[in-house]
Design a protein around this motif. Structure first.
Motif, PDB file in Angstrom:
ATOM      1  N   LEU A 147      17.101   5.844   5.688  1.00 32.69           N
ATOM      2  CA  LEU A 147      16.660   4.638   4.992  1.00 32.69           C
ATOM      3  C   LEU A 147      15.145   4.460   5.001  1.00 32.69           C
ATOM      4  CD1 LEU A 147      19.265   2.000   6.260  1.00 32.69           C
ATOM      5  CD2 LEU A 147      19.368   3.403   4.192  1.00 32.69           C
ATOM      6  N   LYS A 148      14.428   5.171   5.849  1.00 37.67           N
ATOM      7  CA  LYS A 148      12.983   4.988   5.968  1.00 37.67           C
ATOM      8  C   LYS A 148      12.288   5.219   4.635  1.00 37.67           C
ATOM      9  CE  LYS A 148      12.322   6.143  10.848  1.00 37.67           C
ATOM     10  NZ  LYS A 148      11.777   7.143  11.800  1.00 37.67           N
ATOM     11  N   GLY A 149      11.238   4.456   4.417  1.00 35.92           N
ATOM     12  CA  GLY A 149      10.465   4.631   3.209  1.00 35.92           C
ATOM     13  C   GLY A 149      10.701   3.521   2.207  1.00 35.92           C
ATOM     14  N   PRO A 150       9.960   3.521   1.108  1.00 36.81           N
ATOM     15  CA  PRO A 150       9.976   2.387   0.179  1.00 36.81           C
ATOM     16  C   PRO A 150      11.029   2.450  -0.912  1.00 36.81           C
ATOM     17  CG  PRO A 150       8.260   3.935  -0.445  1.00 36.81           C
ATOM     18  CD  PRO A 150       8.884   4.494   0.802  1.00 36.81           C
ATOM     19  N   ASP A 151      11.994   3.353  -0.818  1.00 35.81           N
ATOM     20  CA  ASP A 151      12.926   3.564  -1.920  1.00 35.81           C
ATOM     21  C   ASP A 151      14.326   3.022  -1.620  1.00 35.81           C
ATOM     22  OD1 ASP A 151      10.960   5.018  -3.371  1.00 35.81           O
ATOM     23  OD2 ASP A 151      11.370   6.754  -2.101  1.00 35.81           O
ATOM     24  N   TRP A 152      15.151   2.937  -2.670  1.00 39.20           N
ATOM     25  CA  TRP A 152      16.576   2.662  -2.534  1.00 39.20           C
ATOM     26  C   TRP A 152      17.272   3.908  -1.994  1.00 39.20           C
ATOM     27  CZ3 TRP A 152      19.173  -1.887  -4.410  1.00 39.20           C
ATOM     28  CH2 TRP A 152      18.336  -2.826  -5.021  1.00 39.20           C
ATOM     29  N   THR A 153      18.407   3.701  -1.307  1.00 41.72           N
ATOM     30  CA  THR A 153      19.153   4.816  -0.722  1.00 41.72           C
ATOM     31  C   THR A 153      20.633   4.647  -1.040  1.00 41.72           C
ATOM     32  OG1 THR A 153      17.563   4.905   1.112  1.00 41.72           O
ATOM     33  CG2 THR A 153      19.656   6.081   1.406  1.00 41.72           C
ATOM     34  N   LEU A 154      21.273   5.731  -1.477  1.00 41.32           N
ATOM     35  CA  LEU A 154      22.706   5.713  -1.732  1.00 41.32           C
ATOM     36  C   LEU A 154      23.437   6.295  -0.530  1.00 41.32           C
ATOM     37  CD1 LEU A 154      24.861   5.039  -3.890  1.00 41.32           C
ATOM     38  CD2 LEU A 154      24.746   7.446  -4.590  1.00 41.32           C
ATOM     39  N   LEU A 155      24.321   5.490   0.066  1.00 39.68           N
ATOM     40  CA  LEU A 155      25.093   5.909   1.232  1.00 39.68           C
ATOM     41  C   LEU A 155      26.573   5.986   0.865  1.00 39.68           C
ATOM     42  CD1 LEU A 155      23.704   3.758   4.211  1.00 39.68           C
ATOM     43  CD2 LEU A 155      23.207   6.153   3.715  1.00 39.68           C
ATOM     44  N   LEU A 172      -2.730  -0.608   7.914  1.00 43.63           N
ATOM     45  CA  LEU A 172      -3.148  -0.899   6.551  1.00 43.63           C
ATOM     46  C   LEU A 172      -4.318  -0.009   6.148  1.00 43.63           C
ATOM     47  CD1 LEU A 172      -2.987  -2.640   3.986  1.00 43.63           C
ATOM     48  CD2 LEU A 172      -4.490  -4.301   5.133  1.00 43.63           C
ATOM     49  N   ALA A 173      -5.280   0.156   7.051  1.00 47.73           N
ATOM     50  CA  ALA A 173      -6.437   1.014   6.759  1.00 47.73           C
ATOM     51  C   ALA A 173      -6.018   2.466   6.572  1.00 47.73           C
ATOM     52  CB  ALA A 173      -7.468   0.885   7.871  1.00 47.73           C
ATOM     53  N   GLU A 174      -5.052   2.930   7.376  1.00 49.80           N
ATOM     54  CA  GLU A 174      -4.556   4.300   7.231  1.00 49.80           C
ATOM     55  C   GLU A 174      -3.993   4.550   5.837  1.00 49.80           C
ATOM     56  OE1 GLU A 174      -3.127   4.948  11.894  1.00 49.80           O
ATOM     57  OE2 GLU A 174      -1.649   4.660  10.297  1.00 49.80           O
ATOM     58  N   LEU A 175      -3.425   3.502   5.245  1.00 48.46           N
ATOM     59  CA  LEU A 175      -2.816   3.630   3.922  1.00 48.46           C
ATOM     60  C   LEU A 175      -3.807   3.348   2.794  1.00 48.46           C
ATOM     61  CD1 LEU A 175       0.560   1.844   4.738  1.00 48.46           C
ATOM     62  CD2 LEU A 175       0.242   4.281   4.308  1.00 48.46           C
ATOM     63  N   GLY A 176      -5.070   3.130   3.158  1.00 52.35           N
ATOM     64  CA  GLY A 176      -6.103   2.900   2.154  1.00 52.35           C
ATOM     65  C   GLY A 176      -6.350   1.452   1.822  1.00 52.35           C
ATOM     66  N   GLY A 177      -5.684   0.522   2.516  1.00 46.30           N
ATOM     67  CA  GLY A 177      -5.890  -0.894   2.265  1.00 46.30           C
ATOM     68  C   GLY A 177      -7.056  -1.447   3.058  1.00 46.30           C
ATOM     69  N   GLU A 178      -7.459  -2.649   2.723  1.00 44.21           N
ATOM     70  CA  GLU A 178      -8.573  -3.261   3.428  1.00 44.21           C
ATOM     71  C   GLU A 178      -8.388  -4.769   3.523  1.00 44.21           C
ATOM     72  OE1 GLU A 178     -12.365  -3.333   1.431  1.00 44.21           O
ATOM     73  OE2 GLU A 178     -11.432  -3.185  -0.545  1.00 44.21           O
ATOM     74  N   VAL A 179      -9.152  -5.357   4.440  1.00 45.64           N
ATOM     75  CA  VAL A 179      -9.210  -6.806   4.580  1.00 45.64           C
ATOM     76  C   VAL A 179     -10.643  -7.240   4.311  1.00 45.64           C
ATOM     77  CG1 VAL A 179      -8.905  -8.781   6.112  1.00 45.64           C
ATOM     78  CG2 VAL A 179      -7.369  -6.811   6.299  1.00 45.64           C
ATOM     79  N   LEU A 180     -10.828  -8.182   3.408  1.00 49.79           N
ATOM     80  CA  LEU A 180     -12.140  -8.767   3.180  1.00 49.79           C
ATOM     81  C   LEU A 180     -12.237 -10.063   3.976  1.00 49.79           C
ATOM     82  CD1 LEU A 180     -12.833  -8.340  -0.652  1.00 49.79           C
ATOM     83  CD2 LEU A 180     -13.588  -6.914   1.251  1.00 49.79           C
ATOM     84  N   PHE A 181     -13.083 -10.081   4.998  1.00 55.83           N
ATOM     85  CA  PHE A 181     -13.252 -11.261   5.843  1.00 55.83           C
ATOM     86  C   PHE A 181     -14.293 -12.202   5.222  1.00 55.83           C
ATOM     87  CE2 PHE A 181     -11.616  -8.049   8.791  1.00 55.83           C
ATOM     88  CZ  PHE A 181     -10.610  -8.763   9.400  1.00 55.83           C
ATOM     89  N   GLY A 182     -14.322 -13.425   5.737  1.00 53.71           N
ATOM     90  CA  GLY A 182     -15.282 -14.406   5.270  1.00 53.71           C
ATOM     91  C   GLY A 182     -15.028 -14.880   3.850  1.00 53.71           C
ATOM     92  N   HIS A 183     -13.773 -14.854   3.417  1.00 53.02           N
ATOM     93  CA  HIS A 183     -13.405 -15.292   2.077  1.00 53.02           C
ATOM     94  C   HIS A 183     -12.513 -16.533   2.173  1.00 53.02           C
ATOM     95  CE1 HIS A 183     -15.198 -11.666   0.550  1.00 53.02           C
ATOM     96  NE2 HIS A 183     -14.804 -11.948  -0.686  1.00 53.02           N
ATOM     97  N   ALA A 202       0.824  -1.214   0.000  1.00 53.73           N
ATOM     98  CA  ALA A 202       0.000   0.000   0.000  1.00 53.73           C
ATOM     99  C   ALA A 202       0.851   1.253   0.000  1.00 53.73           C
ATOM    100  CB  ALA A 202      -0.943  -0.012   1.203  1.00 53.73           C
ATOM    101  N   ARG A 203       1.948   1.266   0.765  1.00 51.08           N
ATOM    102  CA  ARG A 203       2.773   2.473   0.808  1.00 51.08           C
ATOM    103  C   ARG A 203       3.556   2.674  -0.485  1.00 51.08           C
ATOM    104  NH1 ARG A 203       8.241   1.719   4.300  1.00 51.08           N
ATOM    105  NH2 ARG A 203       8.926  -0.264   3.450  1.00 51.08           N
ATOM    106  N   GLY A 234       6.557  -4.501  -5.927  1.00 47.47           N
ATOM    107  CA  GLY A 234       6.352  -3.105  -6.287  1.00 47.47           C
ATOM    108  C   GLY A 234       7.195  -2.687  -7.475  1.00 47.47           C
ATOM    109  N   ALA A 235       8.458  -3.138  -7.526  1.00 49.10           N
ATOM    110  CA  ALA A 235       9.355  -2.762  -8.622  1.00 49.10           C
ATOM    111  C   ALA A 235       8.895  -3.363  -9.949  1.00 49.10           C
ATOM    112  CB  ALA A 235      10.776  -3.199  -8.306  1.00 49.10           C
ATOM    113  N   VAL A 236       8.451  -4.622  -9.927  1.00 52.33           N
ATOM    114  CA  VAL A 236       8.013  -5.274 -11.159  1.00 52.33           C
ATOM    115  C   VAL A 236       6.685  -4.699 -11.632  1.00 52.33           C
ATOM    116  CG1 VAL A 236       7.260  -7.482 -12.144  1.00 52.33           C
ATOM    117  CG2 VAL A 236       9.298  -7.381 -10.695  1.00 52.33           C
ATOM    118  N   LEU A 237       5.737  -4.540 -10.723  1.00 57.89           N
ATOM    119  CA  LEU A 237       4.429  -4.003 -11.108  1.00 57.89           C
ATOM    120  C   LEU A 237       4.520  -2.551 -11.557  1.00 57.89           C
ATOM    121  CD1 LEU A 237       2.322  -5.637  -8.273  1.00 57.89           C
ATOM    122  CD2 LEU A 237       2.069  -6.087 -10.715  1.00 57.89           C
TER     123      LEU A 237
END
Length: 451
Positions: free
Chosen positions: A409-417, A119-130, A22-23, A322-325
């Protein structure tokens, strides 16, 4: 319904993966066969490396507030305190380049609640009973069919549905393993208001209950669950014993094996029984479907590795999907998920089993800070004389020139150090993918991995 990634199972593995996707802006759907999140304390220990992962996923503050450190064990004999027992070998502050030096206790049900809220804060959801009943693949994607509700069409699917994974069985992926211990275990969440919460109370096998009464049968322990009023009860029974999971059955075993009267257990909130096993799936990928967590590896609970290895499966797979999609990396990047995670799971299974059999200690290995991907095909070390920190290693949580590396380093990206001993391109999961004395050759590597 259509989505990019279908995640089957809303335990810690599936929820952590849902958060990571989601992030990154990936369209993902988490489905769960139950009507609610699974109850019970289950895997209650969060190891230091997983705490670092949770910081990056944005749930660390809530995890810290919800739990606490493990108490020291207190061994009881004949109703009297007979001595302390330390469950974990201590680490010194900063010993492994981490702010965390010991596991943090959070009951699994609370851990899951925190992850679902994020997950909900990021807009995701869980469908129960599936409840998944069938899964089909073709060159373009996956179609999942459920006992009720419409099918879901996805580009990829992830089995995070536990040790009895319906997805794994539907795929025909075998899981080889062994019985770690033939003796079954009872696990329960109970309330005992009169029992002190400063100790992890341990009643060894062959120890009669207090005041000369009770049974000389197996081991029982009562661990106060941080952040709650509950104790987690674990009791071991001889092979072939039928375990009574009723509240009266739980109270009876407490009365037989401890100095407590059965009536002092005022509530029995959840019960389960199992036989400790160790098992590893033959492969972690079948076409467009990936196995993660207990669907891929089943641990004895003794080492506190199952949940933690599982969350780190999700952390490894999320950035690659995430990288492939996102069109930044070739589909072959996804092959490295099994390449990297299956050997780690195999090592952790061996450690868990050894701890269960009293052949190893709960020490540095269980904290998982030293795990690395040095042998991965994604790892590139170009220095002729590598330093202490090598390509494939986890970046330590240290401060350099007044800057905390983990903040960068925080977050979903690569970091150059750029550090005194080299240049490092750090993967989104916090491991050095590439290392060199200069940036020569870095552009080629970045193009390959979608950095």
């Amino acid at each position: 319904m259509h989505t990019d990634v279908l995640v089957v199972g809303a335990g810690p593995t599936g929820l952590a993966l849902g958060i990571d996707l989601a992030r990154r802006g990936v369209d993902a759907l988490v489905v769960e066969r139950g009507e609610t999140l699974a109850p019970g304390s289950r895997g209650k220990g969060i190891q230091p490396r997983t705490m670092e992962v949770y910081e990056d996923l944005g749930v660390l503050d809530e995890i810290l507030a919800a739990g606490g450190p493990y108490p020291v064990g207190m061994i009881w004999q004949d109703g009297r305190q007979a001595g302390e027992h330390r469950m974990f070998d201590p680490a010194e502050d900063g010993e492994e380049g981490s702010r965390f030096t010991a596991p943090w206790m959070v009951p699994q049900w609370r851990n899951q609640e925190i992850l679902r809220t994020r997950l909900a804060e990021l807009g995701g959801e869980v469908l129960f009973g599936h409840e998944l009943v069938r899964i089909e693949q073709d060159p373009e994607g996956v179609t999942a069919h459920f006992a009720t509700g419409a099918p879901v069409r996805a580009r990829y699917a992830v089995a995070a549905d536990g040790g009895r994974s319906a997805v794994r069985r539907a795929l025909g992926v075998a899981m080889a393993g062994e019985t770690v211990d033939p003796d079954p275990l009872l696990v329960a969440d109970v309330r005992i208001p009169g029992l002190g919460r400063e100790w992890w109370h341990v009643f060894p096998p062959g120890t009669p209950g207090g005041e000369g009464t009770g049974s000389a049968s197996g081991f029982l322990a009562l661990c106060p669950l941080a952040g709650t009023e509950d104790f987690q009860l674990v009791a071991r029974f001889p092979d072939g014993t039928g375990i009574d999971l009723s509240p009266d059955g739980v109270r009876k075993v407490v009365g037989e094996r401890t100095h407590l009267a059965p009536g002092e257990v005022t509530e029995v909130r959840w019960t389960s029984d199992f036989r400790p096993r160790a098992a590893l799936a033959d492969r972690f990928r079948e076409g467009r479907v990936f196995l993660a967590g207990d669907a891929a590896h089943i641990h004895s609970p003794a080492g506190g590795q199952g949940l933690n290895t599982s969350v780190q499966d999700a952390y490894n797979l999320g950035w690659k999907l995430g990288a492939v999609l996102g069109g930044r990396a070739a589909e072959s990047l996804l092959d490295t998920y099994e390449e990297e995670r299956r050997p780690v799971a195999a090592r952790m299974l061996g450690l868990s089993t050894a701890i269960h059999r009293d052949e190893a200690r709960r020490g540095a290995g269980t904290r998982q800070l030293g795990l690395n991907y040095r042998e991965s095909s994604l790892t590139r070390e170009t220095r002729t004389v590598p330093g202490v920190l090598r390509a494939g290693d986890r970046i330590p949580d240290v401060t350099v020139d007044g800057v905390r590396l983990f903040d960068r380093l925080k977050g979903p990206d690569w970091t150059l150090l750029t550090l005194p001993d080299g240049v490092f391109l750090v993967r989104p999961d916090g491991y050095a993918g590439w290392a060199g004395a200069t940036t020569d050759g870095l552009a080629e590597y970045r193009a390959r991995v979608g950095a």
